[in-house]
Design a protein around this motif. Structure first.
Motif, mmCIF file in Angstrom:
data_model
loop_
_atom_site.group_PDB
_atom_site.id
_atom_site.type_symbol
_atom_site.label_atom_id
_atom_site.label_comp_id
_atom_site.label_asym_id
_atom_site.label_seq_id
_atom_site.Cartn_x
_atom_site.Cartn_y
_atom_site.Cartn_z
ATOM 1 N N GLN A 1 9.320 -18.104 -0.314
ATOM 2 C CA GLN A 1 8.275 -17.259 -0.891
ATOM 3 C C GLN A 1 8.701 -15.806 -0.792
ATOM 4 O OE1 GLN A 1 3.821 -17.694 -0.285
ATOM 5 N NE2 GLN A 1 4.169 -15.862 0.951
ATOM 6 N N THR A 2 8.558 -15.084 -1.907
ATOM 7 C CA THR A 2 8.823 -13.649 -1.934
ATOM 8 C C THR A 2 7.588 -12.943 -2.470
ATOM 9 O OG1 THR A 2 11.198 -13.919 -2.289
ATOM 10 C CG2 THR A 2 10.248 -11.808 -2.929
ATOM 11 N N VAL A 3 7.169 -11.885 -1.781
ATOM 12 C CA VAL A 3 6.043 -11.068 -2.225
ATOM 13 C C VAL A 3 6.478 -9.609 -2.171
ATOM 14 C CG1 VAL A 3 3.659 -10.382 -1.798
ATOM 15 C CG2 VAL A 3 4.365 -12.742 -1.383
ATOM 16 N N ASN A 4 6.282 -8.903 -3.279
ATOM 17 C CA ASN A 4 6.582 -7.468 -3.372
ATOM 18 C C ASN A 4 5.261 -6.718 -3.498
ATOM 19 O OD1 ASN A 4 9.476 -8.124 -3.741
ATOM 20 N ND2 ASN A 4 8.820 -8.799 -5.772
ATOM 21 N N ILE A 5 5.037 -5.752 -2.587
ATOM 22 C CA ILE A 5 3.754 -5.049 -2.556
ATOM 23 C C ILE A 5 3.986 -3.543 -2.687
ATOM 24 C CG2 ILE A 5 1.603 -4.700 -1.300
ATOM 25 C CD1 ILE A 5 2.262 -7.222 0.321
ATOM 26 N N PRO A 6 3.701 -2.960 -3.860
ATOM 27 C CA PRO A 6 3.798 -1.503 -4.000
ATOM 28 C C PRO A 6 2.582 -0.835 -3.358
ATOM 29 C CG PRO A 6 3.890 -2.652 -6.137
ATOM 30 C CD PRO A 6 3.362 -3.617 -5.128
ATOM 31 N N LEU A 7 2.825 0.180 -2.541
ATOM 32 C CA LEU A 7 1.764 0.832 -1.789
ATOM 33 C C LEU A 7 1.805 2.339 -1.973
ATOM 34 C CD1 LEU A 7 2.355 -1.067 1.578
ATOM 35 C CD2 LEU A 7 0.385 -1.410 0.078
ATOM 36 N N THR A 8 0.629 2.949 -2.006
ATOM 37 C CA THR A 8 0.489 4.396 -1.882
ATOM 38 C C THR A 8 -0.252 4.654 -0.577
ATOM 39 O OG1 THR A 8 0.442 4.731 -4.276
ATOM 40 C CG2 THR A 8 -0.430 6.513 -2.901
ATOM 41 N N ALA A 9 0.400 5.358 0.348
ATOM 42 C CA ALA A 9 -0.147 5.531 1.696
ATOM 43 C C ALA A 9 -0.469 6.993 1.959
ATOM 44 C CB ALA A 9 0.842 5.014 2.733
ATOM 45 N N ARG A 10 -1.595 7.207 2.631
ATOM 46 C CA ARG A 10 -2.031 8.552 2.985
ATOM 47 C C ARG A 10 -2.549 8.568 4.420
ATOM 48 N NH1 ARG A 10 -3.754 7.502 -2.265
ATOM 49 N NH2 ARG A 10 -3.342 9.143 -3.820
ATOM 50 N N PHE A 11 -2.148 9.565 5.189
ATOM 51 C CA PHE A 11 -2.799 9.794 6.473
ATOM 52 C C PHE A 11 -4.229 10.263 6.223
ATOM 53 C CE2 PHE A 11 1.547 10.167 8.201
ATOM 54 C CZ PHE A 11 1.400 9.476 9.395
ATOM 55 N N ASP B 1 -7.717 12.577 10.612
ATOM 56 C CA ASP B 1 -7.336 11.644 11.668
ATOM 57 C C ASP B 1 -5.908 11.154 11.445
ATOM 58 O OD1 ASP B 1 -7.094 9.723 13.593
ATOM 59 O OD2 ASP B 1 -8.839 8.541 12.983
ATOM 60 N N SER B 2 -4.986 11.609 12.294
ATOM 61 C CA SER B 2 -3.579 11.227 12.145
ATOM 62 C C SER B 2 -3.285 9.819 12.641
ATOM 63 C CB SER B 2 -2.692 12.227 12.895
ATOM 64 O OG SER B 2 -2.797 13.516 12.325
ATOM 65 N N THR B 3 -4.270 9.150 13.256
ATOM 66 C CA THR B 3 -4.068 7.763 13.681
ATOM 67 C C THR B 3 -4.548 6.777 12.622
ATOM 68 O OG1 THR B 3 -6.219 7.528 14.784
ATOM 69 C CG2 THR B 3 -4.412 8.476 16.075
ATOM 70 N N ASP B 4 -5.076 7.291 11.521
ATOM 71 C CA ASP B 4 -5.599 6.446 10.446
ATOM 72 C C ASP B 4 -4.726 6.600 9.215
ATOM 73 O OD1 ASP B 4 -7.284 4.747 8.986
ATOM 74 O OD2 ASP B 4 -8.481 6.436 8.268
ATOM 75 N N VAL B 5 -4.277 5.480 8.655
ATOM 76 C CA VAL B 5 -3.485 5.471 7.427
ATOM 77 C C VAL B 5 -4.205 4.601 6.417
ATOM 78 C CG1 VAL B 5 -1.274 4.891 6.376
ATOM 79 C CG2 VAL B 5 -1.347 5.754 8.734
ATOM 80 N N GLU B 6 -4.455 5.151 5.231
ATOM 81 C CA GLU B 6 -5.111 4.403 4.163
ATOM 82 C C GLU B 6 -4.105 4.115 3.049
ATOM 83 O OE1 GLU B 6 -8.265 3.213 4.272
ATOM 84 O OE2 GLU B 6 -8.249 3.986 6.316
ATOM 85 N N MET B 7 -4.181 2.900 2.511
ATOM 86 C CA MET B 7 -3.221 2.474 1.497
ATOM 87 C C MET B 7 -3.932 1.864 0.297
ATOM 88 S SD MET B 7 -0.401 0.755 4.072
ATOM 89 C CE MET B 7 -1.646 0.069 5.195
ATOM 90 N N THR B 8 -3.361 2.112 -0.868
ATOM 91 C CA THR B 8 -3.831 1.505 -2.112
ATOM 92 C C THR B 8 -2.712 0.653 -2.682
ATOM 93 O OG1 THR B 8 -5.227 3.429 -2.558
ATOM 94 C CG2 THR B 8 -4.799 1.933 -4.391
ATOM 95 N N LEU B 9 -3.062 -0.559 -3.107
ATOM 96 C CA LEU B 9 -2.072 -1.462 -3.670
ATOM 97 C C LEU B 9 -1.968 -1.255 -5.177
ATOM 98 C CD1 LEU B 9 -2.984 -2.828 -0.931
ATOM 99 C CD2 LEU B 9 -2.409 -5.016 -2.033
ATOM 100 N N ALA B 10 -0.725 -1.112 -5.672
ATOM 101 C CA ALA B 10 -0.478 -1.274 -7.103
ATOM 102 C C ALA B 10 -0.417 -2.789 -7.351
ATOM 103 C CB ALA B 10 0.783 -0.542 -7.519
ATOM 104 N N THR B 11 0.295 -3.236 -8.351
ATOM 105 C CA THR B 11 0.298 -4.669 -8.666
ATOM 106 C C THR B 11 1.357 -5.404 -7.856
ATOM 107 O OG1 THR B 11 -0.374 -4.163 -10.931
ATOM 108 C CG2 THR B 11 0.450 -6.378 -10.504
ATOM 109 N N PRO B 12 0.959 -6.242 -6.901
ATOM 110 C CA PRO B 12 1.948 -7.059 -6.185
ATOM 111 C C PRO B 12 2.574 -8.078 -7.137
ATOM 112 C CG PRO B 12 -0.149 -6.955 -5.006
ATOM 113 C CD PRO B 12 -0.398 -6.448 -6.381
ATOM 114 N N THR B 13 3.803 -8.470 -6.840
ATOM 115 C CA THR B 13 4.504 -9.424 -7.698
ATOM 116 C C THR B 13 5.216 -10.469 -6.844
ATOM 117 O OG1 THR B 13 6.531 -8.080 -7.768
ATOM 118 C CG2 THR B 13 4.879 -7.699 -9.495
ATOM 119 N N SER B 14 5.615 -11.549 -7.518
ATOM 120 C CA SER B 14 6.392 -12.609 -6.882
ATOM 121 C C SER B 14 7.228 -13.296 -7.949
ATOM 122 C CB SER B 14 5.467 -13.628 -6.210
ATOM 123 O OG SER B 14 6.216 -14.732 -5.716
ATOM 124 N N PRO B 15 8.435 -13.768 -7.598
ATOM 125 C CA PRO B 15 9.222 -14.549 -8.555
ATOM 126 C C PRO B 15 8.567 -15.883 -8.910
ATOM 127 C CG PRO B 15 10.591 -13.755 -6.738
ATOM 128 C CD PRO B 15 9.166 -13.522 -6.347
#
Length: 328
Positions: free
Chosen positions: A121-131, A135-149
């Motif tokens: 199984q292969t999963v590719n996950i594009p992420l946009t991450a922001r502190f 709060d520098s201990t918190d990271v928020e991420m948004t997923l673009a379109t994940p893909t798999s073969p």
């Protein structure tokens, strides 16, 4: 078919054991829960700031359950050459981080009755991450379109575009927990694949020392990871170069089971873990201004032998995984 689906087998026990073969011991032996919220929240991604930092957080939401990440104990065995300084995080809030994590898990299982079962199984996950903006201990991420073969999984993953994730980090940019808030249209297969891949990637993440080090420094990172097999994971990290905020690290990894018990997922049954190995090597480039690796390439290989009530019919599994991060 997902790499964690059970192959056809003659008994429940024989089916349950190969079902986790595709999971590498460092992460996928965890008993993974359902991924985030079940609420229909297709507008989840709009709650994250469009600037370089996150104004709102997935932390504390009633519909998000944090997934613990095994903490690492860092021990510096060689502080390296002068000059030495602490590789402290310096969160970048002017622009977000854009990266893709790709996780591949493989397993080949062999039994006397059922022959060879080969899964990948292969999963590719594009992420946009922001502190977090405050709060520098918190990271928020948004997923673009994940893909798999895998065409079936790839179609399911398409519904996950726009989902959100969050991560709590500690000293040394060490992941402490993961939060997932999927889109309402994401199905269980996509949620499981995304959670599984992110957990696996974080379980082999490299934490940095909180004491001064220089080029050539060596430290160990030790984690106790509980799952179907409970293991002690020891990573040895060497600081090979440090330019500005970019730190390049060489990594080796080895795991040792703490006992001979294998807990069959989804049941109350246990069987015997007769033999076990899992080791890996790779390189990681860390940008001290970012929460996720700037670049990483880790390869793991392992094997295990499982014995049920019939000791003459063991299940022998060869496992492997690659974890890659690349900036976009």
């Amino acid at each position: 078919m997902s790499a964690t689906d059970a192959p056809a087998a003659r008994t429940r026990r024989r089916a349950a054991v190969p079902a986790i073969a595709a999971a590498t011991a460092c992460a996928l032996t965890l008993a993974l829960s359902a991924c985030g919220s079940d609420e229909d929240d297709d507008t989840a991604a709009t709650e994250t700031s469009a600037t370089g930092c996150a104004a709102e957080s997935t932390s504390g939401r009633s519909d998000v359950d944090p997934i613990p990440v095994a903490p690492a104990k860092i021990t510096v065995t060689d502080p390296g050459a002068q000059p030495r300084k602490i590789p402290a995080a310096a969160p970048e809030r002017a622009t977000p981080q854009t990266t893709t994590v790709s996780v591949t898990s493989t397993a080949v299982s062999r039994t006397v009755q059922d022959g060879i079962d080969d899964r990948r199984q292969t999963v590719n996950i594009p992420l946009t991450a922001r502190f977090g903006c405050q709060d520098s201990t918190d990271v928020e991420m948004t997923l673009a379109t994940p893909t798999s073969p895998d065409p079936t999984l790839d179609e399911q993953l398409a519904e996950a575009e726009g989902g959100r994730a969050g991560m709590a980090v500690g000293p040394g940019i060490m992941p402490i927990s993961l939060r997932l808030l999927p889109t309402g249209s994401s199905g269980p297969e996509a949620r499981h694949a995304i959670e599984q891949s992110l957990v696996q990637a974080l379980q082999v993440s490299v934490a940095l020392p909180t004491v001064p080090v220089g080029v050539g420094a060596v430290w160990t990172s030790q984690r106790s990871i509980s799952g179907a097999v409970t293991v002690t994971q020891v990573m040895t990290i060497t600081l090979t170069s440090w330019t500005g905020n970019r730190v390049v690290l060489g990594v080796t990894l080895e795991e040792t089971p703490i006992n001979s018990v294998f807990a069959v997922p989804g049941t109350s049954e246990t069987i015997t873990l007769r033999r076990y190995s899992n080791e890996g090597t790779g390189t990681v480039t860390v940008d001290l201004g970012r929460a996720l690796p700037d670049h990483a390439a880790l390869t793991l290989t392992g094997a295990r032998e499982l014995v049920g009530s019939d000791e003459s019919a063991p299940i022998v599994q060869r496992t492997g995984a690659t974890v890659n991060w690349r900036a976009r």
